[in-house]
Design a protein around this motif. Structure first.
Motif, mmCIF file in Angstrom:
data_model
loop_
_atom_site.group_PDB
_atom_site.id
_atom_site.type_symbol
_atom_site.label_atom_id
_atom_site.label_comp_id
_atom_site.label_asym_id
_atom_site.label_seq_id
_atom_site.Cartn_x
_atom_site.Cartn_y
_atom_site.Cartn_z
ATOM 1 N N ILE A 243 -10.408 10.051 -1.763
ATOM 2 C CA ILE A 243 -10.739 8.696 -2.226
ATOM 3 C C ILE A 243 -10.279 8.491 -3.658
ATOM 4 N N GLU A 244 -10.546 9.484 -4.487
ATOM 5 C CA GLU A 244 -10.136 9.398 -5.890
ATOM 6 C C GLU A 244 -8.612 9.307 -6.002
ATOM 7 N N LYS A 245 -7.925 9.996 -5.142
ATOM 8 C CA LYS A 245 -6.463 10.074 -5.243
ATOM 9 C C LYS A 245 -5.772 8.903 -4.570
ATOM 10 N N ASP A 246 -6.214 8.508 -3.366
ATOM 11 C CA ASP A 246 -5.464 7.557 -2.553
ATOM 12 C C ASP A 246 -6.143 6.208 -2.349
ATOM 13 N N CYS A 247 -7.383 6.056 -2.701
ATOM 14 C CA CYS A 247 -8.110 4.793 -2.453
ATOM 15 C C CYS A 247 -8.588 4.108 -3.724
ATOM 16 N N LYS A 248 -8.698 4.849 -4.784
ATOM 17 C CA LYS A 248 -9.285 4.287 -5.997
ATOM 18 C C LYS A 248 -8.468 3.111 -6.520
ATOM 19 N N PHE A 249 -7.132 3.198 -6.401
ATOM 20 C CA PHE A 249 -6.297 2.131 -6.948
ATOM 21 C C PHE A 249 -6.616 0.798 -6.281
ATOM 22 N N LEU A 250 -6.821 0.800 -4.958
ATOM 23 C CA LEU A 250 -7.140 -0.452 -4.264
ATOM 24 C C LEU A 250 -8.544 -0.938 -4.619
ATOM 25 N N LEU A 251 -9.491 0.000 -4.743
ATOM 26 C CA LEU A 251 -10.856 -0.389 -5.107
ATOM 27 C C LEU A 251 -10.890 -1.025 -6.482
ATOM 28 N N LEU B 179 -11.806 -11.547 -5.713
ATOM 29 C CA LEU B 179 -11.606 -10.549 -4.664
ATOM 30 C C LEU B 179 -12.880 -9.778 -4.328
ATOM 31 N N HIS B 180 -14.014 -10.229 -4.868
ATOM 32 C CA HIS B 180 -15.270 -9.541 -4.582
ATOM 33 C C HIS B 180 -15.711 -9.733 -3.128
ATOM 34 N N VAL B 181 -15.019 -10.596 -2.385
ATOM 35 C CA VAL B 181 -15.383 -10.836 -0.985
ATOM 36 C C VAL B 181 -14.985 -9.665 -0.091
ATOM 37 N N PHE B 182 -14.136 -8.771 -0.586
ATOM 38 C CA PHE B 182 -13.718 -7.630 0.221
ATOM 39 C C PHE B 182 -14.744 -6.501 0.118
ATOM 40 N N SER B 183 -14.915 -5.759 1.221
ATOM 41 C CA SER B 183 -15.851 -4.630 1.266
ATOM 42 C C SER B 183 -15.120 -3.394 1.782
ATOM 43 N N PHE B 184 -14.136 -2.930 1.010
ATOM 44 C CA PHE B 184 -13.352 -1.772 1.435
ATOM 45 C C PHE B 184 -14.204 -0.508 1.495
ATOM 46 N N LEU C 208 0.817 -1.205 0.000
ATOM 47 C CA LEU C 208 0.000 0.000 0.000
ATOM 48 C C LEU C 208 0.857 1.264 0.000
ATOM 49 N N GLU C 209 1.970 1.213 0.732
ATOM 50 C CA GLU C 209 2.833 2.381 0.818
ATOM 51 C C GLU C 209 3.456 2.707 -0.535
ATOM 52 N N HIS C 210 3.843 1.656 -1.273
ATOM 53 C CA HIS C 210 4.479 1.872 -2.570
ATOM 54 C C HIS C 210 3.505 1.722 -3.734
ATOM 55 N N ARG C 211 2.240 1.456 -3.419
ATOM 56 C CA ARG C 211 1.195 1.288 -4.452
ATOM 57 C C ARG C 211 1.621 0.266 -5.507
ATOM 58 N N ASP C 212 2.128 -0.830 -5.025
ATOM 59 C CA ASP C 212 2.552 -1.914 -5.900
ATOM 60 C C ASP C 212 1.337 -2.802 -6.178
ATOM 61 N N TYR D 224 -18.274 3.472 -7.320
ATOM 62 C CA TYR D 224 -17.100 2.601 -7.418
ATOM 63 C C TYR D 224 -17.477 1.128 -7.484
ATOM 64 N N CYS D 225 -18.752 0.805 -7.320
ATOM 65 C CA CYS D 225 -19.191 -0.592 -7.417
ATOM 66 C C CYS D 225 -19.261 -0.997 -8.883
ATOM 67 N N PRO D 226 -18.674 -2.131 -9.239
ATOM 68 C CA PRO D 226 -18.633 -2.508 -10.662
ATOM 69 C C PRO D 226 -19.938 -3.077 -11.207
ATOM 70 N N SER D 227 -20.883 -3.441 -10.346
ATOM 71 C CA SER D 227 -22.119 -4.069 -10.824
ATOM 72 C C SER D 227 -23.261 -3.764 -9.871
ATOM 73 N N ARG D 228 -24.463 -4.098 -10.304
ATOM 74 C CA ARG D 228 -25.636 -3.899 -9.461
ATOM 75 C C ARG D 228 -25.591 -4.791 -8.221
ATOM 76 N N SER D 229 -25.078 -5.996 -8.398
ATOM 77 C CA SER D 229 -24.974 -6.885 -7.236
ATOM 78 C C SER D 229 -24.009 -6.310 -6.205
ATOM 79 N N ALA D 230 -22.959 -5.636 -6.664
ATOM 80 C CA ALA D 230 -22.025 -5.009 -5.725
ATOM 81 C C ALA D 230 -22.688 -3.848 -4.992
ATOM 82 N N VAL D 231 -23.532 -3.096 -5.703
ATOM 83 C CA VAL D 231 -24.276 -2.008 -5.049
ATOM 84 C C VAL D 231 -25.219 -2.577 -3.992
#
Length: 765
Positions: A324-332, A342-347, A255-259, A393-400
């Motif tokens: 969120i757009e700057k620092d969280c979007k990459f992980l989402l 990885l859909h089991v995660f709810s960040f 996360l620190e190096h955004r790898d 940021y949800c990719p589908s209706r089921s994610a929403v």
């Protein structure tokens, strides 16, 4: 012997009418007795359910008799063979003995064979059971060996990690307190490509270790309570702690190096060991929490700094969206990779939303308070907009749907007590209308001299307040779509409250007592000109409610289905109709007030009798002075400034004709009573005069040329009625079309004018 067995002469098979003698009912089936599973008791029980016992017994006896006759017939037909049967049965016992020996031998052989088969079956079953036990023991042994190999493999892979800090075993991965640039082997990790390769290799190994741990958990589930597993418990715990610590450090480093590769491998590892909460908590504490702390500063003891302005929460959300757009979007984006598992995660909920909720509760607690409705609504709508932004940021209706089903989402929505907000708005809006309706008199809206009132504007304070309250229910800074049903009900209640206020006041005015209807004092003291304002306001309110107000409400609810919009529209139109239905009642109140004043002038009719009774006044030639004042209240009302300004032509004509009909009706009643009384008085005086003349011996003839007092009174009334008709015509009312006026003229017209009046009445009819 054949003769002895003869049954006698054969019977006829048909009776006189051609029916068979031995015929049976439909329910009696002879074939039932020939079935192999025939049971007499069940047969009788079945038939007794619908056939009397006597009938069944009779049929059975009949059938038995026919069988006996048939047997006799068969014996007689083959009698010779029947007699010879006994002579042919020779040495039967010897034949039976010869047949019994082989049958006994076969029986013994069969018994021996059955014993052998049973022994073989028992041996086979014993072997199968032993085989199954051996197989189960082998499976357990293989399971234990696999478990041992997996634990050993996990320990070996952990040792093969490129870098393992000495303090990872305690599970502390907070890089705010630890120096993440130090490794357990003492080598300093340089920010070079070598570091990236080591980090990626480490994440790959951790992903592999996690897969083995997942496999190990599967073995543990199937080998519980075994001594071998219990002896390995310490090794298992150590391996789990090392994996958790190593995986947490690697995830933080990624996360620190955004790898992206490292993060992807770490997330796969967390998903494999079913420890998604740990990854969500690390992301929250290492990335989200510091960002939110900068935007909404707070401490464990509460708010840091001063209070917030009404729109501060909206500004906070804007900054949070940017972070969120700057620092969280990459992980989402990594966690929503298609077919990655990885859909089991709810960040969104368990890392971002939960931290935002905690920060607002600690740093902006007043934002949830509905005590300030305007600020509360602004913050509430900003929060809904923020949730919609997160759903983007949800990719589908089921994610929403999954995001909305999270416990954190429900807890966040629970903080906004919309019910209390609506209660405050209800008290504010409904209280304003109640205050306006509580006055003891009608209060027109005060306007300055510089303002010029439009004839389309509302004139009374209650009416203006009603329209303002209706619009307040659906203002942008008031309406909440989740409370739209309550706001709609409040709108209808406001219309009903205003309608009841008017109808109760008018009913109290008609009854002449406001005691039974508290709050109706205004109607008792109101004058006809005040009711002009009411009629005007009712028309304006109906036009506004059916027009702009209805379109505004339907526009706000346009997202609803037709099944919802149609009842809403019909209910609002029905509320407007309830106001429109009050206009005729208000007009009747005006007419009653005007008629009451006119009747005061009509009471001067009694003076006509006193003028001509027992006097020598000649026949009248002019109408009485009171006639000019009968229609004066009506004319003064219609010519008034308010009636000309606020009443339409149609309403003024309706009021004119309604009042004219009522006044004429009262006029006719008073005149009819006066004429009837005058005629009765003349009749009594005439009888008295004739009796006096007879007693005096004078002639009883009365001169036909003398005019009675009744004739003079009727002539005066006739002149008055004619003048009254001319006054009605001057106001624009055709007197001849009023039935009471026609009856009035006929009542007081002279004898020589009756025919002319009757002809005129017939013509008008």
């Amino acid at each position: 012997m054949a003769d002895l067995q003869s049954p006698g002469p054969p019977r006829s098979t048909a009776d006189l009418f051609g029916d068979p003698v031995d015929s049976h009912p439909v329910w009696f089936k002879q074939s039932s007795f020939l079935q192999p599973n025939f049971d007499s008791e069940s047969y009788i029980a079945d038939r007794r359910t619908f056939v009397p016992f006597e009938t069944l017994r009779s049929e059975l006896h009949s059938h038995l008799s026919s069988l006996k006759h048939e047997l006799v017939d068969l014996i007689n037909r083959d009698y010779a063979d029947f007699v010879n049967l006994s002579t042919k049965l020779v040495d039967v016992d010897a034949a039976v003995v010869r047949m019994r020996a082989p049958l006994s031998e076969i029986r013994e052989k069969i018994l021996v064979f059955c014993s052998a088969v049973e022994a073989s079956l028992l041996a086979l079953q014993t072997g199968l059971r032993q085989r199954a036990e051996a197989s189960a023991a082998r499976e357990v042994l293989e399971l234990l060996l696999d478990t041992f190999h997996v634990v050993s493999k996990v320990e070996k892979l952990i040792k093969e990690l490129p870098s393992v800090p000495a303090d990872w075993s305690n599970g502390d991965v907070n890089f705010a307190e630890k120096d993440l640039d130090h490794l357990s082997n003492g080598f300093s990790i340089q920010h070079t490509e070598n570091e990236t390769n080591i980090r990626e290799t480490q994440s790959v190994l951790l992903d592999r270790i996690a897969s083995e741990m997942n496999r190990f958990k599967f073995y543990i589930t199937h080998a519980q309570n075994l001594p071998f597993i219990e002896n390995m418990e310490k090794r298992i715990q150590n391996a789990s702690l090392l994996l958790d610590a190593s995986l947490g450090h690697c995830f933080v480093d990624g996360l620190e190096h955004r790898d992206a590769n490292v993060i992807f491998n770490c997330l796969r590892a967390y998903a494999a060991i079913d420890n998604t909460r740990r990854a969500e908590e690390i992301f929250r504490s290492t990335v989200v929490a510091p960002l939110i702390q900068k935007i909404i500063p707070h401490s464990s003891s509460g708010v840091v700094g001063g209070g917030a302005s009404g729109d501060e929460l909206e500004e906070d959300y804007k900054k949070i969206k940017q972070y969120i757009e700057k620092d969280c979007k990459f992980l989402l984006e990594i966690s929503s990779t298609e077919n990655s598992g990885l859909h089991v995660f709810s960040f969104l909920s368990n890392s971002i939303l939960i931290e935002v909720l905690s920060a607002i509760q600690k740093g902006r607690p007043w934002a949830f308070s509905p005590g300030r409705p305007t600020e509360f609504l602004k913050n509430y709508k900003s929060s809904l907009d923020f949730l919609a932004h997160l759903e983007g940021y949800c990719p589908s209706r089921s994610a929403v749907a999954k995001f909305r089903a999270e416990a954190v989402y429900a807890e966040f929505m629970k903080q906004w007590n919309v019910g209390v907000y609506f209660s405050l708005r209800f008290q504010e809006i409904a209280g304003a209308l109640d205050s306006a309706l509580a006055g003891a008199s009608l209060v027109p809206i005060q306007t300055s001299h510089s303002e010029r009132r439009n004839s389309q504007d509302l004139t009374l304070k209650p009416s203006v307040t009603l329209l303002e309250c209706l619009k307040s229910c659906w203002r942008e800074d008031v309406v909440v779509l989740s409370c739209s049903d309550k706001l709609f009900r409040l709108s209808l209640q406001l219309l009903s409250r205003y309608s009841n206020w008017l109808s109760s006041g008018l009913a109290a005015r008609k009854a002449g007592n406001a005691g039974s209807n508290p709050g109706s004092e205004w109607a008792i003291s109101a004058v006809p000109d005040d009711f002009v304002y009411i009629i005007h306001d009712l028309n304006c309110l109906v036009a506004e409610i059916c027009g702009d107000f209805l379109r505004h409400v339907i526009g706000l609810l346009s997202s609803c289905s037709t099944e919802v919009l149609e009842p809403v529209e019909q209910s609002i139109l029905q509320g407007a109709k309830s106001l429109k239905d009050l206009i005729p009642i208000v007009m009747n109140s005006i007419i009653e007030a005007v008629v009451k004043k006119s009747v005061e002038d009509l009471k001067q009719l009694k003076g006509i009798t006193a003028t001509y009774r027992m006097t020598n006044k000649p026949l009248p030639v002019r109408h009485s002075p009171y006639v000019s004042g009968v229609l004066h209240p009506l004319k003064a009302f219609l010519d008034g400034e308010r009636a000309n300004t606020y009443l339409t032509r149609d309403i003024r004509d309706e009021l004119l004709h309604g009042a004219a009909f009522e006044i004429t009706g009262h006029y006719h009643e008073l005149v009819a009573d006066l004429v009837s009384l005058a005629k009765k008085t003349d009749s009594s005086l005439l009888r008295i005069r004739q009796g006096a003349q007879r007693r005096g011996g004078a002639s009883s003839d009365v001169s036909e040329n003398n005019v009675s007092n009744t004739d003079k009174i009727c002539m005066q009334l006739f002149l008055d009625v004619q003048e009254y008709g001319r006054n009605l015509s001057a106001l624009g009312v055709e007197a001849a079309k009023i039935p009471a006026y026609r009856s009035l003229r006929q009542c007081v017209a002279p004898t020589d004018s009756q025919n002319t009046i009757r002809a005129g009445l017939a013509y008008t009819k």
